[in-house]
Design a protein around this motif. Structure first.
Motif, PDB file in Angstrom:
ATOM      1  N   ASN A  54       0.787  -1.167   0.200  1.00 55.79           N
ATOM      2  CA  ASN A  54       0.183  -0.234  -0.231  1.00 55.79           C
ATOM      3  C   ASN A  54       0.921   1.395   0.174  1.00 55.79           C
ATOM      4  OD1 ASN A  54      -2.383  -1.241   0.273  1.00 55.79           O
ATOM      5  ND2 ASN A  54      -2.256  -1.427   1.918  1.00 55.79           N
ATOM      6  N   ILE A  55       0.627   2.515  -0.683  1.00 58.06           N
ATOM      7  CA  ILE A  55       0.660   3.503  -0.711  1.00 58.06           C
ATOM      8  C   ILE A  55       0.487   4.478   0.642  1.00 58.06           C
ATOM      9  CG2 ILE A  55      -0.124   4.692  -2.329  1.00 58.06           C
ATOM     10  CD1 ILE A  55       2.265   5.870  -3.700  1.00 58.06           C
ATOM     11  N   GLY A  56       1.199   5.680   0.962  1.00 56.79           N
ATOM     12  CA  GLY A  56       1.207   6.035   2.575  1.00 56.79           C
ATOM     13  C   GLY A  56       1.954   7.522   2.083  1.00 56.79           C
ATOM     14  N   ALA A  57       1.369   8.286   2.134  1.00 59.58           N
ATOM     15  CA  ALA A  57       2.178   9.828   2.154  1.00 59.58           C
ATOM     16  C   ALA A  57       1.358  10.776   3.337  1.00 59.58           C
ATOM     17  CB  ALA A  57       1.137  10.463   0.979  1.00 59.58           C
ATOM     18  N   GLU A  58       2.611  11.822   3.367  1.00 61.34           N
ATOM     19  CA  GLU A  58       2.750  12.183   4.736  1.00 61.34           C
ATOM     20  C   GLU A  58       3.043  13.601   5.175  1.00 61.34           C
ATOM     21  OE1 GLU A  58       3.721   9.979   7.623  1.00 61.34           O
ATOM     22  OE2 GLU A  58       5.949   9.801   7.129  1.00 61.34           O
ATOM     23  N   LEU A  59       1.969  14.527   4.974  1.00 59.22           N
ATOM     24  CA  LEU A  59       2.775  15.859   4.995  1.00 59.22           C
ATOM     25  C   LEU A  59       3.084  16.339   6.751  1.00 59.22           C
ATOM     26  CD1 LEU A  59       2.289  18.456   3.694  1.00 59.22           C
ATOM     27  CD2 LEU A  59       0.364  18.631   4.725  1.00 59.22           C
ATOM     28  N   ILE A  60       4.503  16.315   6.138  1.00 57.29           N
ATOM     29  CA  ILE A  60       5.105  17.041   7.888  1.00 57.29           C
ATOM     30  C   ILE A  60       5.055  18.926   7.055  1.00 57.29           C
ATOM     31  CG2 ILE A  60       7.447  16.752   8.792  1.00 57.29           C
ATOM     32  CD1 ILE A  60       7.273  14.095   7.591  1.00 57.29           C
ATOM     33  N   GLU A  61       4.786  19.880   8.387  1.00 62.85           N
ATOM     34  CA  GLU A  61       5.162  20.780   7.962  1.00 62.85           C
ATOM     35  C   GLU A  61       5.907  21.796   9.090  1.00 62.85           C
ATOM     36  OE1 GLU A  61       3.664  22.582   5.857  1.00 62.85           O
ATOM     37  OE2 GLU A  61       1.174  22.764   5.633  1.00 62.85           O
ATOM     38  N   GLU A  62       6.370  22.178   8.756  1.00 58.17           N
ATOM     39  CA  GLU A  62       7.376  23.027   9.644  1.00 58.17           C
ATOM     40  C   GLU A  62       7.331  22.994  11.403  1.00 58.17           C
ATOM     41  OE1 GLU A  62       8.002  27.568   8.934  1.00 58.17           O
ATOM     42  OE2 GLU A  62       8.581  26.779   6.585  1.00 58.17           O
ATOM     43  N   ASP A  63       6.062  22.721  11.336  1.00 62.41           N
ATOM     44  CA  ASP A  63       6.488  22.726  13.137  1.00 62.41           C
ATOM     45  C   ASP A  63       6.196  21.111  13.462  1.00 62.41           C
ATOM     46  OD1 ASP A  63       3.723  21.582  12.161  1.00 62.41           O
ATOM     47  OD2 ASP A  63       2.316  22.905  13.662  1.00 62.41           O
ATOM     48  N   ASP A  64       6.307  19.969  12.788  1.00 59.90           N
ATOM     49  CA  ASP A  64       7.025  18.479  12.543  1.00 59.90           C
ATOM     50  C   ASP A  64       5.671  17.840  13.281  1.00 59.90           C
ATOM     51  OD1 ASP A  64       9.580  18.582  11.673  1.00 59.90           O
ATOM     52  OD2 ASP A  64       9.976  18.799  13.879  1.00 59.90           O
ATOM     53  N   GLU A  65       3.972  18.743  13.120  1.00 60.92           N
ATOM     54  CA  GLU A  65       2.786  17.933  12.589  1.00 60.92           C
ATOM     55  C   GLU A  65       3.402  16.910  11.352  1.00 60.92           C
ATOM     56  OE1 GLU A  65      -0.269  18.443  15.263  1.00 60.92           O
ATOM     57  OE2 GLU A  65       1.405  19.015  15.742  1.00 60.92           O
ATOM     58  N   LEU A 107       4.193  22.400  -1.852  1.00 61.23           N
ATOM     59  CA  LEU A 107       3.649  20.853  -1.459  1.00 61.23           C
ATOM     60  C   LEU A 107       4.377  19.929  -1.456  1.00 61.23           C
ATOM     61  CD1 LEU A 107       0.652  20.576   0.342  1.00 61.23           C
ATOM     62  CD2 LEU A 107      -0.635  19.997  -2.134  1.00 61.23           C
ATOM     63  N   ALA A 108       4.118  19.607  -2.778  1.00 59.77           N
ATOM     64  CA  ALA A 108       5.247  18.445  -3.055  1.00 59.77           C
ATOM     65  C   ALA A 108       6.562  18.142  -2.366  1.00 59.77           C
ATOM     66  CB  ALA A 108       5.188  18.638  -4.569  1.00 59.77           C
ATOM     67  N   ASP A 109       7.025  18.955  -1.988  1.00 60.60           N
ATOM     68  CA  ASP A 109       8.368  18.721  -1.023  1.00 60.60           C
ATOM     69  C   ASP A 109       8.282  19.123   0.597  1.00 60.60           C
ATOM     70  OD1 ASP A 109       9.474  19.730  -3.038  1.00 60.60           O
ATOM     71  OD2 ASP A 109       9.415  21.820  -3.286  1.00 60.60           O
ATOM     72  N   ARG A 110       6.570  19.282   0.368  1.00 58.69           N
ATOM     73  CA  ARG A 110       6.905  18.445   2.381  1.00 58.69           C
ATOM     74  C   ARG A 110       5.854  18.374   2.360  1.00 58.69           C
ATOM     75  NH1 ARG A 110       4.863  23.590   1.499  1.00 58.69           N
ATOM     76  NH2 ARG A 110       2.979  23.502   2.920  1.00 58.69           N
ATOM     77  N   ILE A 111       5.530  16.403   1.092  1.00 59.86           N
ATOM     78  CA  ILE A 111       4.617  15.162   1.713  1.00 59.86           C
ATOM     79  C   ILE A 111       6.020  13.931   1.390  1.00 59.86           C
ATOM     80  CG2 ILE A 111       2.631  14.242   0.064  1.00 59.86           C
ATOM     81  CD1 ILE A 111       1.564  16.556  -0.271  1.00 59.86           C
ATOM     82  N   PHE A 112       5.614  12.783   1.957  1.00 56.28           N
ATOM     83  CA  PHE A 112       6.713  12.280   2.069  1.00 56.28           C
ATOM     84  C   PHE A 112       5.790  10.859   1.979  1.00 56.28           C
ATOM     85  CE2 PHE A 112       8.414  15.183   4.345  1.00 56.28           C
ATOM     86  CZ  PHE A 112      10.029  15.722   3.504  1.00 56.28           C
ATOM     87  N   VAL A 113       7.020  10.179   0.715  1.00 54.97           N
ATOM     88  CA  VAL A 113       5.744   8.875   0.345  1.00 54.97           C
ATOM     89  C   VAL A 113       6.890   7.209   1.241  1.00 54.97           C
ATOM     90  CG1 VAL A 113       5.470   7.083  -2.196  1.00 54.97           C
ATOM     91  CG2 VAL A 113       5.056  10.165  -1.872  1.00 54.97           C
TER      92      VAL A 113
END
Lengths: 139, 220
Positions: free
Chosen positions: A76-87, A115-121
């Protein structure tokens, strides 16, 4: 389905290609570490190197496209958005598609050019492969 | 475990493999319309690949050609099977990872209009879609003869003679020169059903000196 049957199914698609060897290596990795939750693409590229499958720089991409698909749904693929506050925010499938196609931020709904630079696959084992490997362990 | 990859890096790398540019769209498709639209694009790519190398397919029969299409669809994240049963032994059944979306197709080598007509009749009177509300199907017409457009025009003319209920023709938005759409209401469902007729041009007879001398092209 049993593991042997799954491997035969994968072999029928790729024959002697390196894609088959890397698929087997990924399944064996999952078997060795059944609780693994985060496998980045670089882990598959590392596996390819460890198995001397280095001729083609896009081997991992082809294998991921296949193993995330409907024929042998191992990953399965997952993707997480990590913002500057590490949320960390886990994207749903629709949100991932909108992020790729329209750069649409899943939380603000606004267009975000970076956005695509802060989402990790990453990838994780499907229930399908966990069931198969559990049956294999019972043998 | 190892270093992470951003969505931008991932998407760019995926775009380097056949079908990879649409990978995320494909595995996140949540409606039948999205599924069909992506499948049509993927079939277009596969047809282009076959047409770019017609010499690879000269010795393949109908089954061999359809197995080729099936394998390439599987590599692009679909489940595809030849001979699945639903009313009969369907030439090609394609599903995605999400339950409930499926597409069926009949595949024929254009040996004669009658052969293509038989395929169309099988598709619409013998086989059944998994869900008649999602009635979009396909005809793959492999053409190993000259003048594929002329042959497809003949096929279009034959369809007009077949007394199909509420038949209409539409241009194919993605392959307007080599494919077309029909809509009609088969008697088993009375539901308007879209058929995408796609020609796969595989004629190959090089006329240069080495082509003229090659045994394998003699008699074609």
């Amino acid at each position: 389905m049993r593991k042997e049957e799954l491997l035969r199914q994968i072999y029928a698609v790729w024959r002697e290609g390196d894609e088959f060897s890397l698929s087997v290596a990924i399944i064996e990795l999952i078997q060795k570490f059944p609780s693994v939750r985060h496998m980045p693409m670089t882990r598959f590229q590392q596996l390819a190197r460890e198995n001397s499958l280095t001729k083609d720089p896009y081997l991992s991409q082809r294998v991921v496209q296949y193993l995330c698909g409907a024929d042998s749904p191992v990953l399965n693929i997952g993707a997480e958005l990590i913002e500057e506050d590490d949320e960390v925010y886990q994207l749903k499938a629709d949100e991932l598609r909108l992020a790729v196609n329209h750069k649409l931020h899943p939380l603000t709904g606004e267009i975000d050019e970076t956005l695509a630079d802060r989402i990790f696959v990453y990838f994780y084992p499907s229930e399908f492969i966990k069931d198969i490997l559990a049956k294999d362990a019972e043998k | 475990m190892s270093e992470r990859q951003t969505l931008g890096e991932f998407h760019a790398a995926m775009a380097s493999v056949p079908g990879g540019a649409r990978f995320i769209e494909r595995i996140s498709a949540s409606s039948f319309e999205q599924f069909i639209s992506l499948l049509h694009e993927d079939i277009n790519d596969i047809v282009r690949e076959m047409e770019a190398n017609p010499d690879h397919h000269q010795n393949s029969d109908e089954d061999g050609l359809t197995y080729f299409v099936e394998a390439l669809l599987k590599q692009r994240s679909y489940r595809a099977s030849k001979g699945a049963r639903s009313g009969g032994s369907i030439d090609l059944t394609v599903t995605g990872r999400l339950e409930g979306f499926s597409w069926i197709a009949e595949a024929k080598i254009f040996t004669s209009i009658a052969a293509v007509r038989e395929g169309f009749l099988q598709l619409h009177t013998r086989y059944r879609c998994a869900d008649i509300e999602k009635a979009k199907v396909g005809m793959l017409v492999y053409i190993k003869r000259e003048h594929p457009r002329r042959l497809m025009d003949e096929w279009r003319g034959e369809l007009k003679k077949m007394d199909l209920i509420d038949l209409s023709f539409l241009p194919c938005p993605t392959r307007p020169q080599t494919a077309f759409l029909t809509i009609h209401s088969p008697t088993h469902s009375d539901i308007a059903t879209e058929t995408r007729h796609v020609s796969v041009s595989l004629y190959h007879k090089p006329l240069d000196k080495s082509g003229r001398r090659a045994k394998k092209y003699k008699g074609r």
